[in-house]
Scaffold this motif. Sequence first.
Motif, mmCIF file in Angstrom:
data_model
loop_
_atom_site.group_PDB
_atom_site.id
_atom_site.type_symbol
_atom_site.label_atom_id
_atom_site.label_comp_id
_atom_site.label_asym_id
_atom_site.label_seq_id
_atom_site.Cartn_x
_atom_site.Cartn_y
_atom_site.Cartn_z
ATOM 1 N N ALA A 22 0.840 -1.202 0.000
ATOM 2 C CA ALA A 22 0.000 0.000 0.000
ATOM 3 C C ALA A 22 0.873 1.250 0.000
ATOM 4 C CB ALA A 22 -0.914 -0.006 1.224
ATOM 5 N N THR A 23 0.409 2.282 -0.654
ATOM 6 C CA THR A 23 1.159 3.537 -0.706
ATOM 7 C C THR A 23 0.961 4.333 0.580
ATOM 8 O OG1 THR A 23 -0.654 4.804 -1.679
ATOM 9 C CG2 THR A 23 0.799 3.611 -3.202
ATOM 10 N N GLU A 24 1.850 5.272 0.823
ATOM 11 C CA GLU A 24 1.722 6.132 1.997
ATOM 12 C C GLU A 24 0.424 6.927 1.951
ATOM 13 O OE1 GLU A 24 5.086 8.615 2.603
ATOM 14 O OE2 GLU A 24 6.519 6.953 2.623
ATOM 15 N N LYS A 25 0.062 7.342 0.740
ATOM 16 C CA LYS A 25 -1.177 8.102 0.583
ATOM 17 C C LYS A 25 -2.386 7.248 0.963
ATOM 18 C CE LYS A 25 -3.676 10.888 -2.837
ATOM 19 N NZ LYS A 25 -3.686 11.370 -4.242
ATOM 20 N N GLN A 26 -2.387 5.988 0.567
ATOM 21 C CA GLN A 26 -3.482 5.086 0.919
ATOM 22 C C GLN A 26 -3.550 4.895 2.433
ATOM 23 O OE1 GLN A 26 -2.337 1.736 -1.677
ATOM 24 N NE2 GLN A 26 -4.376 1.846 -2.635
ATOM 25 N N VAL A 27 -2.381 4.701 3.038
ATOM 26 C CA VAL A 27 -2.344 4.476 4.495
ATOM 27 C C VAL A 27 -2.893 5.693 5.238
ATOM 28 C CG1 VAL A 27 -0.831 4.123 6.490
ATOM 29 C CG2 VAL A 27 -0.457 2.803 4.378
#
Length: 201
Positions: free
Chosen positions: A137-142
């Motif tokens: 998962a991307t940082e933005k998703q997290v």
Amino acid sequence: MSGFARDPKYYGNRLVYEPLESKWRRYHANHCDCGQDWLTAHAVPAGFTVIARGNSGYYGLVGPGLTEGVDEGALTTNALWEAVTGQPGSQTSHEQVHVTSRSPEAEAARKSANDLHYGRVREQSAKRKAAAKAEPATEKQVRYLVALAEKAGLPEFDAAYTRATKGTGITPRKPREKAATACKRLTKAAAAALISDLVTA
């Protein structure tokens, strides 16, 4: 690609010209401003006949000056050009005839080559999908998921988390584990599924 062809499966013994639709559409648009379809408005009225190639949408053309009454050693598309554009054709180079063999041996070789080619395509596609599923998962998703967890509450977040990770091998959030820590274990695909679940809940 367009070109002259002999294919007994589709055309019997006839020599045909298989036009590349986009190319002849462009020729027509550049030289004729009638706004009509080049095939039905020009080629057919000029005496050319359409022979469908099965149900594939592809077809061949036959007609005088193109495939009839011509020297097969000196083939050009001048007759069709004149019919479609209204201008005399000026092609001087001669085109070859593509002959498709339909013998059992040729068909078996063609099938084997197709199976090999599309087998590689399917294998590469499966590898890409597997890689996409494993991508973290991307940082933005997290960050977005943490905000959604705070908004929805942990019980709803945990239920959605379980649904999004079912069958993936990703373990559920532990009792005292932060939502951010749990989200960092997600794959990109699982994170997208969890976001969708929480947003639509």
